[in-house]
Design an enzyme around this catalytic site. Sequence first.
Site, short mmCIF file in Angstrom:
data_model
loop_
_atom_site.label_atom_id
_atom_site.label_comp_id
_atom_site.label_asym_id
_atom_site.label_seq_id
_atom_site.Cartn_x
_atom_site.Cartn_y
_atom_site.Cartn_z
N TRP B 314 0.83 -1.20 0.00
CA TRP B 314 0.00 0.00 0.00
C TRP B 314 0.87 1.26 0.00
O TRP B 314 0.52 2.27 -0.59
CB TRP B 314 -0.92 0.00 1.23
CG TRP B 314 -1.70 1.27 1.42
CD1 TRP B 314 -2.91 1.57 0.86
CD2 TRP B 314 -1.33 2.41 2.21
NE1 TRP B 314 -3.31 2.82 1.25
CE2 TRP B 314 -2.36 3.36 2.09
CE3 TRP B 314 -0.23 2.71 3.01
CZ2 TRP B 314 -2.33 4.60 2.73
CZ3 TRP B 314 -0.20 3.94 3.65
CH2 TRP B 314 -1.24 4.86 3.51
N HIS B 315 2.05 1.14 0.66
CA HIS B 315 2.92 2.31 0.76
C HIS B 315 3.56 2.68 -0.56
O HIS B 315 3.98 3.83 -0.76
CB HIS B 315 4.02 2.08 1.81
CG HIS B 315 3.52 2.21 3.20
ND1 HIS B 315 2.89 1.19 3.85
CD2 HIS B 315 3.52 3.26 4.06
CE1 HIS B 315 2.55 1.60 5.07
NE2 HIS B 315 2.91 2.86 5.21
N GLY B 316 3.67 1.74 -1.47
CA GLY B 316 4.27 2.08 -2.75
C GLY B 316 4.44 0.87 -3.63
O GLY B 316 4.55 -0.27 -3.15
N PHE B 468 2.83 8.53 -0.94
CA PHE B 468 2.01 7.33 -0.82
C PHE B 468 0.57 7.64 -1.19
O PHE B 468 -0.24 6.77 -1.20
CB PHE B 468 2.09 6.78 0.60
CG PHE B 468 3.52 6.56 1.05
CD1 PHE B 468 4.39 5.87 0.22
CD2 PHE B 468 3.98 7.06 2.24
CE1 PHE B 468 5.70 5.67 0.60
CE2 PHE B 468 5.29 6.86 2.63
CZ PHE B 468 6.15 6.17 1.81
#
Lengths: 369, 468
Positions: B314-316, B468
């Site tokens: 989800w962060h990248g 993000f």
Amino acid sequence: MTSTGSKILSASMIGLFAIGFAYTVNFAMFSNIDWKNNDGTPSAFLKGKVALDLENAYKDDLFFREISINLYNVISLGLFGEAKKGVLVGADGWLYSTEEFSWTKDSPQNLEAALAAVENTDKLFAEHGTKLVVALLPTKSEVYSEHLGSLRWPKVHQPLYEQVRGELQAHSVLVPELRKPLVEAKEHEQVFLKTDTHWTVEGAEVVARNLVPETLAESLPPAELTVEPQQKTSHRGDLLKFIKLGSIMPSLSYPDETIQPILVRASVDDVASLLDDGDENPVPVALAGTSYSANTLWSFESHLRNALQTDVLNVAEEGKGPFDPMSGYLKKLEDGELDYPQLVIWEMPIRYLDDYSPELLQSLDFQVD
Amino acid sequence: MAFLPIFLVLYFVTPFRFKSAVILAGSYFFYAWWRVDYLALLILVTGWSYFVGHKIYAAQMREDAKASKRFCAIGVIGNLSVLLYFKYFNFFVDSVSLTFFNGEPLSPLFGQVILPIGISFYVFQAISYVVDVARKDAPPATNLFDFAAFIALFPQLIAGPVLRYKDLADQFVEREHSWEKFGEGSRMFMLGLAKKVLIADSVAPIADTIFSVDMPTFSESWLCITAYTIQLYFDFSGYSDMAIGLGLMLGFHFIRNFQFPYISRSITEFWRRWHLSLSAWLRDYLYIPLGGNRIGVTRTYVNLFLTMFLGGLWHGANWTFAIWGAWHGILLGIERWCGVSSTRDRSILYLPLTLVCVMIGWVFFRAENVPSAFAMLSGMVGMHGFGMTDIVAWQVTRFSLAMLVVSIVIVYLEPYLSQSGSKPTKGDTFVSPEFISIRHGLLVSSVGVLSLIKLTADNDSPFLYFQF
């Protein structure tokens, strides 16, 4: 009941907002915006380019920007003896550019590409009967290493001058030794400015005198020259742009330096040739390079005329490094706008050589392999 | 400097029933400032979730559980598709190209997709709304302006905290505006700004410099990752504090997002202190739907790992984030197996051990790619020498080092200075006004002004979590 601390905080916040509001109103009414990104198309609006220009103008015009920068510099310099990005503080009032210290993981391949570009340019000139001399300038950090103070000049740079010279000479490029004469000359005169990235007028003269081998100089057509010493001028070093202090703590500020340029001109008969307007006697020597050559304060072009006793066409440019001006000059030669001279001097501070990626050099039409 | 004062004036002169419309207009303006065209995507996600929410509710009214579930799935898939395309399409194409075509570009048709700013946050908020309505945890939004304002709420739109509609629905209907709230909001905003500008930005050059080195030595690697550990916390928690502070000024109580994460004595405890809004989201909308710990021991470990792995992604869109998530998943699994709980006190000796595990994770979180992360880890065990090299030494300023020391002291004094206590939370505590002394008020105001001066002097200072 609201606490006094809370009231103080609310008042501070509202005060800041009020200042922001007043500034915004003033900005909206009186500001001149430089529309660098906005080309007036709907796309520029949709993609946030209008907003970007507005934002940049807003930041640049901010009324407390200057004083904030000055205050921050005072704290940084006063408490920590350091400057903002771009400049390193040495001892005894000497400042150094971070470019002279920088070495990244891309540096080796960039350096290799730069050397290939110089070698190929040398071949290109040779095909037209023009001799190239590379004026490879050592860094100020190397020549004046005794004023570095607590700074440590990276070891990787230390053998670089000899390595670059050796590599180019191995490909028959003429690269005279300039570091030694500069180091020897500094015993008698200052060859680099204390608060500037550049050399002094005297440093430029030392290089001009030691650059072109006698046999090559003798083959150049002589010109009648007039030497005109210029007024002494007070100079604020370019590295001080990174340490603006304003009027806060003047005791921390660095003094201006004094420069006395000289002007050496070719005689009136040769003035036409200065323009190199395509007659049969083009200027025999061209000087390409960086601000070291382009800025008349340092008088390098004049010192070269004096040293070579001939006329010099200066195609160097400020703020563009060594490759862009040479690329532009080569294009003019190729297009026939200028004639090939007998001798081209390419002034090149060594600190620039690891800055250009192979792709960038190729985009400037240099061959890098 | 320009947006907030104008917005707040408009907000406070508007009657309560129109305040959501002012928030919405302000939030859309704020977002469009980056890219007007991508505002359409935010509006699309909002409209889609609102529409699906009502469909779910209508199905519930008909007592048609299947239709309710179907609409919920359609709503979630629709929102996830937006996230998958805009955030992961480039990653997918690049991975296929690297695996099967030696990294050659697949086709000009696969152009580079621009990542819309804040998309991860607003899509997660939209998903939480759809699921909450389907679970009957929240009523469907009756007012489109309130709902759209919730999705786009500008203080947290770009980098969180991740809000849930069920937590804010009542606040849109009724909330109090008071000087206490405004004062506390101002305090949190100024402290957040100070965390970001005075600390995170001051130590960032150390991490940036050393992460750009090919083979960092032992001392460089540890200095680097210490600086990044500090930078990330002060940057992200600073932004969260500013968002929570602005929310308070507007009368909202947002969820607390950090609670002294670096005093944790286990990774389990760390996740009760770090990015609480995301931990709570992952627990409620991923871990529990996957079955949580209800369907057997093995499945619990798998669910834990999957939750953290996906949370990492989800962060990248990068394998480094996937590895970071997997690392935490594995550590949480081990701690669970060992019976570690976030509420039981562990010896202080576990603090440095936990911190080192967190720092190893941050190496992957920060590195540009997996080889760079392993180069840093090799440095941390001394495989590239021990001392500081002169290529790095001149770039590490005394100012950055001093700020690093100050920030470490703050990290470990913060729990004792805080009036809200240092116990970990489950991510559902909300920030309420506290009593503020005169001295504290003056101190924080001065720090706020100092931060503004430094921000102006630095000129350009992006927040890490914007990516993000």
